[in-house]
Write an enzyme that holds these catalytic residues in place. Structure first.
Site, PDB file in Angstrom:
ATOM      1  N   SER A   1      -9.895  -0.335   7.459  1.00 21.16           N
ATOM      2  CA  SER A   1      -9.322  -0.186   6.121  1.00 21.16           C
ATOM      3  C   SER A   1      -8.632  -1.414   5.538  1.00 21.16           C
ATOM      4  CB  SER A   1      -8.333   0.982   6.100  1.00 21.16           C
ATOM      5  OG  SER A   1      -9.038   2.187   6.026  1.00 21.16           O
TER       6      SER A   1
ATOM      7  N   SER B   1      -9.715   1.930   3.135  1.00 24.41           N
ATOM      8  CA  SER B   1      -8.830   2.654   2.244  1.00 24.41           C
ATOM      9  C   SER B   1      -7.837   1.755   1.504  1.00 24.41           C
ATOM     10  CB  SER B   1      -8.040   3.693   3.041  1.00 24.41           C
ATOM     11  OG  SER B   1      -7.191   3.064   3.980  1.00 24.41           O
TER      12      SER B   1
ATOM     13  N   LYS C   1       0.871  -1.189   0.000  1.00 27.34           N
ATOM     14  CA  LYS C   1       0.000   0.000   0.000  1.00 27.34           C
ATOM     15  C   LYS C   1       0.901   1.230   0.000  1.00 27.34           C
ATOM     16  CE  LYS C   1      -3.862   2.018   2.693  1.00 27.34           C
ATOM     17  NZ  LYS C   1      -4.691   1.881   3.902  1.00 27.34           N
TER      18      LYS C   1
END
Ligand code: ZN
Lengths: 490, 96, 500
Positions: free
Chosen positions: C178, C154, C79
Site C-alpha cells: 500500500s 491504499s 494518511k
C-alpha cells in the site's frame, strides 16, 4: 453418598484476579469500586490503533501460582484472541491463551475434616492468563431499556485455573474452591474476594448414571455465576438433580446435545439457560499478532519457585507431626492463613507447650478474632504476651477460667499477664492454707463425702464453689484434687 | 471445498454482518472465487513447517506494573454513540 | 522554479539558512492544494489554520534561536489512518466519520517533536483495504499523470499529493504493497520499512502482523530524512524492535561498493506489461553500469504470496475490525429503526445483535465486508487448519526464500507492479483481479523485510513505472543508499505531471 442413583462428575474453571496495580495490557489502575468508566485508556477501551503491552508482574504472579499448583512451566508461551461480540468486550475479542498456555499439568489435594468425602487429588489441566471483561448492567425490563456498560474492569489480569473433571460431589467442589482460595492467600497473589469478583468459579457438570444397560453420561452443562462457596455447592447439587430429571424425561445422553451454558440464579436457587452465549460458540482463536511470545529460562522459573513460602498442605503436615496437634486443630490453624500460623508457631515456641498453645489459638484467640471481625495482624495481644499467660497456667498459678479473665483484661488494657494478675488481686494461695480450707469444707459436708464414697466424684464440685466463696484466688483444679485426696483417705 | 449460500449466511452472523438476498448472492460468488484461488496453498506439502504468526523472532515485551493516568471519563465517553455521562449505553442484551 | 518544486531536503536547507519561512512554504503548498486538489482529490481534509499556526510557531522558535527538530518547518501530509488527538481520523470509513481519537499515534508524535507542519489528511481505501483508493467512503483520488486512472492504493492520497506537489513529504502505510504500489503508479518514492522498525501505536490496524508505516517523497534522500524521524523503538508497541536508528539522511549519498542484486526470473514471465518489464530491465542495466553484480535467484514460493496474504490479512482484519460494533465509538445505526425492524420481521434476534449487524453492514463498505467475511470463514471451526494454519506455514516458506536469497545477494531488484496505473472502475467488480495487483509486493510484508519503490521510467502513454528494491530485515540503510545510486544516475524522479 451412595444412595444417589447417579455419580456427579465435576470439573472447575476458576478465574483468579491477580494482585497487580495495573491491568494486563495497559497501565490503568485495577482498583475496585471507582466511579464507572474512570479507569480506562485507549488500550482498554479498544480504541482504533491502540496496542497492548503485557504486564510483567501478572506473568510472574501467574507463574508463582502455577508452580504452587505443581504445574509445569513451558519455556515458550503465547497469547491468542478469543473472538466474540459483547458490549463489555470493547475489542470484540478477549486476549487469552489457547494452545500454548503458560502452565500445565498440576494438582491440588483436598480432604474433608468432617468426613464428607475421601481425600482426593484434583488434577489441574492448565492455568493460563487472560484479560477480564467489563461490566454490563441490565435493567429489569429486559428488551426495553438500554444496558449500561462500565469498562473499569476491562483488561484486569485473570489467571484461569482449569481442573480435570476429577470431583465427584458438590462438597468436593466446595472444598477444592476453599483449598484453592487458601493457597492463593498464602501465595499473596490475589485478594480472593468473591463478592468483588476477584475469585470466580464456573463448573462443568454431568452425571454418570448406572442403568441396566451400563453406565451412561448425561450432556455436560457449564454453570456460571456462582459467587460464593455456598452457591458452588448449591448450584452443582441443583444442576445434578435437574440433569437427572431431564434424563428421566428425555433419555438424552452425552453427545446428543451440544454443551449448554446455564447461569446460577442465587435468589431463585436455580440454574437458567443462557441462550445468547451459545449462539456465538465459534470463538475463532488465533495468535494475537499484537503481542509477542514470552520465553522464560530455568533460572527465572527457579527464582519464582524460591519466592514461594510455606503452603497450607505442608504446614498442616508439620503441625500434626512436629507439633503433635490433632488433624482438626492443625486444619483450623492453617485455614486461618499464614499470619495465624505464624502466631501459633511463635506462641508454641515461647510457651514451650505446643498443645496448650494450639488449644488457645484455636479457642480463645480465634473466638475473639471472629467476635471482633478482625484478622490476626490486628489482634491486640502478641504471641509473646500470650505465652507469658500460658506459662502462668502451666505453673498452676492460674486455672483456665481465671486465665480467660486475665486474657480479656490483657486484650482491653494492653498490659502484661503478670500486671493483670496483680491488678485483679489474684494471688497464689499458700499450699497449707489451701489444705486447711479443704479439710474444713470436707468436715462441714458429710453428704458430699458420702456421695463421693458411693462413687459420684462429680459431687465434689460443690466444694469448689464453696472454696471460691471463701477465697476467690483458689485454683479449682487444686481444690478438687485436695478434697478428693482427703475424702479418699477418710 | 465448496462454499454455499447457507455457509455464507452463517459466517455473516458470526461476523455480525447482514446481507439482503442480492448481497448474499454476490458475496457468495466472490467468496467462492477467492477461496478457490487461495486453495492453491494445498498444493504445497507443509508437514514439517513451523507456522509463522509473527514477522520477526522477538520475545518478551513486558512492562513494569506501574500505573499511569487513565483518561478523564468525558474523554473516554466522548466518542460513544450513546452515553449518559457515566456509562456507555447499548440496546438491551437479552437474558432469555 | 517555484519553491514547491524543490525537494524537501532543498527546502529544509533554505529554511535553515533563513531564506524561507515555514509560513511561506506552508502557504505555497496550501495554495497549490487549493489550485489542483479539486481534480486530484488527494486530501480528505486540509488543515490550513492549524498548519499555518504550527508553521508560525516554528518560525518564531527559529528566530528566537531555539533548538529545532529534524523536519523543522517542513509540511507533511498524513494518511487518514494515523490517530491524531482531538482531530477527526476516519480511516476512509463511514464507520469513523466523526471519530476523534483521545491520543496521538507515535508516528504523529514523532513528526510533531521533529517540528514538522501537519498539512492535512490524505485519502485512502477504507481501512487500507484496496489497491486503487476507490474503496474510500468519501471520494476517489485521481492519478496526477492521468486523472482518468487510479493512483494506486491504499495510500493513494499519500502518493498523489506528493506526485502533484501538494506536499513534499507524506506518511503512508503498507500491509501488502500500500505504499510501494501507489508510489510506483504515481511516480514517487515510497518505502516500507522492516516490520518492527516503525511503531504501529496509533496506526489503525488492518492486519497487525503485516502493517508498517512508511515515508513517501519525491526523492530518495527526502525519503531517508522522513524515515529517520519515524523509525525507532516504542515501548507502547510490543512488536517494535529495540535497535538503534541509523542516520539515514547522513549516509544516503554514499554509494555501495561491490553491490550484488538478485533478480527473480518469474517476475518477468507471463502477465507483466512489456513496457514495465523493459523499464525495470533497463534499471537493472543502470545498476550494472554502476558496478553492481546481477545474480539470478529463486523465490520458489513467491507465487503463493497472494494466496497466503489473502488468508492471513483477512483473518487478522476480521478480528481487528470486530471493535467497530457501534457500542463504544464510531457509527451506530438508528436504534429506533432496529426495534421497529425486529417487531416487523418477528426475528428472534435480540436488539443488540441486530444493532451490531445493521451498524456494521451500514458502516463498512463492500470490500471491507468481503475481507471480514473471508477472515471469519477462514478462522472458523473446521477451516482453521486448511486455511489459516496452512497460510502461516507457507508464510514461513516465503520467509525462508528471502533468507536464502539474502545469503547470496544484498538486495532483490524487480518490478513493483505488473502494469502501470489502470483506469478507474476497471477492477472494482472483480476482487480477484484487484488482489493480484499486489503480486510483487505482498511477500515483503509476509516476510517482514523492507522494500522501496522508486521511479524508473514511463510508458508510451506517459504513465510512471516503479522499480522495487527489497532488503533483509533492518537493512534500510543499504536500501536507501542503493536507491540513491540509481537516482543519481537517472532523472525519472524529477519529471512532473502536467496539471491545469
Ligand atoms: Zn487502560
Amino acid at each position: 453418598m451412595s444412595e444417589l442413583p447417579y455419580e456427579i462428575v465435576i470439573g472447575l474453571e476458576v478465574h483468579v484476579q491477580l494482585k497487580t496495580n495495573t491491568k494486563l495490557f495497559c497501565r490503568c489502575s485495577t482498583a475496585f469500586g471507582s466511579p464507572p468508566n474512570t479507569q480506562t485508556c485507549p488500550v482498554c477501551l479498544g480504541m482504533p490503533g491502540s496496542l497492548p503491552v503485557m504486564n510483567k508482574k501478572a506473568y510472574f504472579l501467574g507463574m508463582k501460582t502455577a508452580l504452587a499448583l505443581h504445574c509445569g512451566i513451558p519455556k515458550f508461551t503465547k497469547w491468542d484472541r478469543k473472538n466474540y461480540f459483547y458490549p463489555d468486550l470493547p475489542k470484540g475479542y478477549q486476549t487469552s491463551q489457547f494452545d500454548l498456555p503458560m502452565s500445565e499439568e498440576g494438582y491440588l489435594d483436598i480432604k474433608s475434616t468432617k468426613d464428607e468425602f475421601e481425600p482426593r487429588r484434583v488434577r489441574i489441566i492448565r492455568a493460563h492468563l487472560e484479560e477480564d471483561a467489563g461490566k454490563s448492567i441490565h435493567d429489569e425490563a429486559a428488551g426495553k431499556a438500554d444496558s449500561r456498560i462500565d469498562l473499569n474492569r476491562t483488561g484486569t489480569p485473570l489467571l484461569e485455573i482449569v481442573s480435570y473433571p476429577d470431583m465427584r460431589s458438590a462438597a468436593e467442589a466446595k472444598a477444592y474452591m476453599q483449598e484453592l482460595r487458601l493457597l492463593l492467600t498464602y501465595l499473596d497473589v490475589s485478594d480472593c474476594n468473591m463478592q468483588e469478583g476477584s475469585l470466580r468459579c464456573d463448573a462443568n457438570v454431568n452425571l454418570h448414571i448406572t442403568t441396566d444397560d451400563g453406565v451412561i453420561a448425561t450432556p455436560i452443562v457449564e454453570i456460571k455465576n456462582m459467587n460464593s462457596f455456598r452457591s458452588v455447592e448449591r448450584g452443582i447439587n441443583y444442576e445434578a438433580k435437574r440433569q437427572y430429571d431431564v434424563w428421566q424425561e428425555t433419555g438424552k445422553v452425552l453427545g446428543e446435545l451440544p454443551k449448554q451454558t446455564r447461569g446460577w440464579d442465587d435468589s431463585a436457587q436455580v440454574t437458567r439457560s443462557q441462550r445468547e452465549k451459545e449462539e456465538s460458540a465459534d470463538y475463532r482463536y488465533f495468535p494475537c499478532p499484537d503481542l509477542i511470545p514470552v520465553v522464560v529460562t530455568d533460572e527465572q522459573i527457579d527464582e519464582v519457585r524460591h519466592e514461594i513460602g510455606d503452603l497450607p498442605a505442608a504446614l498442616r503436615d508439620r503441625l500434626e507431626s512436629e507439633y503433635d496437634l490433632t488433624t482438626y486443630t492443625a486444619d483450623v490453624i492453617v485455614n486461618q492463613g499464614l499470619g495465624f500460623v505464624e502466631y501459633y508457631l511463635e506462641l508454641a515456641a515461647a510457651s514451650g507447650d505446643n498443645k496448650l498453645a494450639g488449644n488457645w489459638v484455636q479457642g480463645e484467640v480465634l473466638r475473639i478474632l471472629n467476635d471482633l471481625e478482625i484478622g490476626i495482624s490486628d489482634f491486640g495481644v502478641s504471641a509473646a504476651a500470650l505465652a507469658e499467660l500460658l506459662k502462668l497456667i502451666q505453673a498452676g498459678d492460674l486455672d483456665s477460667s481465671k486465665a480467660k479473665d486475665v486474657f480479656t483484661v490483657m486484650l482491653e488494657s494492653g498490659k502484661s499477664a503478670a500486671a493483670v494478675v496483680e491488678d485483679l488481686g489474684i494471688e497464689k494461695v499458700d499450699e497449707s492454707a489451701l489444705e486447711d480450707l479443704c479439710r474444713l469444707l470436707v468436715e462441714r459436708n458429710q453428704r458430699i463425702v458420702d456421695d463421693v464414697k458411693n462413687g459420684n466424684e462429680k459431687a465434689v464440685g460443690a466444694l469448689i464453689g464453696q472454696a471460691k466463696k471463701e477465697n476467690p484466688n483458689v485454683n479449682p483444679g487444686q481444690v478438687r484434687q485436695i478434697c478428693l485426696d482427703i475424702i479418699n483417705s477418710l | 471445498m465448496s462454499l454455499t449460500r447457507q455457509d455464507v449466511e452463517k459466517v455473516a452472523l458470526l461476523a455480525r454482518l447482514k446481507f439482503d438476498d442480492e448481497g448474499l448472492d454476490k458475496m457468495t460468488s466472490h467468496m467462492v472465487q477467492i477461496v478457490e484461488y487461495v486453495d492453491k496453498l494445498s498444493e504445497l506439502n507443509t508437514d514439517d513447517v513451523e507456522p509463522m504468526a509473527h514477522a520477526l523472532d522477538v520475545f518478551n515485551a513486558l512492562a513494569e506494573d506501574e500505573p499511569r493516568a487513565s483518561l478523564p471519563r468525558e474523554e473516554a465517553l466522548r466518542n460513544a454513540p450513546k452515553n449518559d455521562d457515566e456509562y456507555f449505553r447499548v440496546p438491551a442484551v437479552l437474558g432469555e | 522554479m517555484s519553491i514547491i518544486q524543490k525537494t524537501a531536503t532543498e527546502q529544509l536547507a533554505l529554511l535553515q539558512a533563513g531564506e524561507l519561512t515555514s509560513v511561506e512554504l506552508t502557504q505555497a503548498y496550501l495554495d497549490r492544494i487549493e489550485q489542483v486538489d479539486g481534480s486530484i482529490g488527494a486530501f480528505l481534509r486540509v488543515e490550513s489554520d492549524s498548519a499555518l499556526q504550527q508553521a508560525a510557531t516554528i518560525d518564531a522558535k527559529r528566530s528566537a534561536g531555539d533548538s529545532l527538530g529534524k523536519l523543522a518547518g517542513l509540511p507533511v501530509a498524513i494518511k487518514d489512518i494515523l490517530c491524531t488527538k482531538d482531530t477527526p481520523t476516519t480511516c476512509g470509513s463511514r464507520m469513523l466519520e466523526h471519530f476523534q481519537p483521545p491520543y496521538n499515534a507515535t508516528a504523529v508524535e514523532k513528526l510533531l517533536s521533529a517540528d514538522a507542519v501537519i498539512l492535512g489528511r490524505t485519502n485512502m481505501d477504507e481501512f487500507a483495504m484496496g489497491s486503487s483508493t476507490e474503496n474510500s467512503a468519501y471520494q476517489t483520488t485521481q492519478n496526477p499523470w492521468d486523472i482518468t486512472r487510479i493512483p494506486g492504493g491504499s495510500s493513494g492520497g499519500a502518493a498523489a499529493c506528493v506526485a502533484a506537489d501538494m506536499a513534499p513529504l507524506s506518511l503512508g502505510t503498507d500491509t501488502g504493497g500500500s505504499i510501494r504500489q501507489p508510489a510506483a503508479l504515481c511516480g514517487c518514492v515510497g518505502l516500507k520499512p522492516t516490520y518492527g522498525r516503525v511503531s504501529r501505536y496509533g496506526l489503525i490496524a488492518f492486519a497487525s502482523s503485516l502493517d508498517q508505516i512508511g515515508p513517501l517523497a519525491r526523492t530518495v534522500d527526502d525519503t531517508a530524512l522522513l524515515l529517520e524521524v519515524l523509525a525507532g523503538y516504542d515501548p507502547l508497541d510490543s512488536t517494535s524492535v529495540n535497535r538503534e536508528t541509523p542516520a539515514y539522511s547522513q549516509t544516503v549519498h554514499q554509494p555501495l561498493e561491490g553491490l550484488t542484486l538478485g533478480v527473480v526470473e518469474q517476475h518477468f514471465s507471463e502477465g507483466i506489461d512489456a513496457e514495465v518489464a523493459t523499464s525495470v530491465q533497463q534499471a537493472i542495466q543502470v545498476y550494472q553500469s554502476l558496478g553492481a553484480t546481477i545474480k539470478s535467484i529463486e523465490m520458489p514460493h513467491a507465487d503463493y504470496g497472494i494466496a497466503t496474504y489473502y488468508i492471513i490479512a483477512p483473518c487478522e482484519a476480521s478480528s481487528n475490525l470486530a471493535r467497530y460494533d457501534g457500542a463504544h465509538y464510531g457509527y451506530r445505526t438508528d436504534q429506533a429503526e432496529v426495534l421497529a425492524e425486529l417487531a416487523e420481521d418477528g426475528s428472534d434476534e435480540g436488539p443488540l445483535v441486530r444493532m451490531y449487524r445493521k451498524t456494521r453492514s451500514e458502516g463498512f463498505g463492500s470490500e471491507v465486508q468481503r475481507r471480514i467475511m473471508l477472515g471469519t470463514y477462514a478462522l472458523s471451526e473446521g477451516y482453521y487448519e486448511a486455511f489459516y494454519l496452512k497460510a502461516l506455514k507457507v508464510r514461513r516458506l516465503i520467509r525462508q526464500d528471502y533468507d536464502r536469497a539474502f545469503e547470496q545477494v544484498d538486495l532483490i531488484i524487480g518490478p513493483v507492479t505488473a502494469n502501470p496505473a489502470f483506469a478507474k472502475g476497471e477492477k472494482t467488480s472483480d476482487p480477484m483481479a484487484m488482489y493480484l495487483e499486489d503480486l510483487y509486493t505482498v511477500t515483503a510484508n509476509l516476510a517482514g523485510v523492507a522494500g522501496i519503490s522508486l521511479p524508473c521510467g514511463f510508458t508510451s502513454a506517459g504513465l510512471p513505472v516503479g522499480l522495487q528494491l527489497q532488503s533483509a530485515p533492518f537493512e534500510e540503510e543499504k536500501l536507501l543508499r542503493a536507491a540513491q545510486m540509481y537516482q543519481s544516475a537517472t532523472d525519472f524522479h524529477s519529471r512532473r505531471p502536467e496539471l491545469s
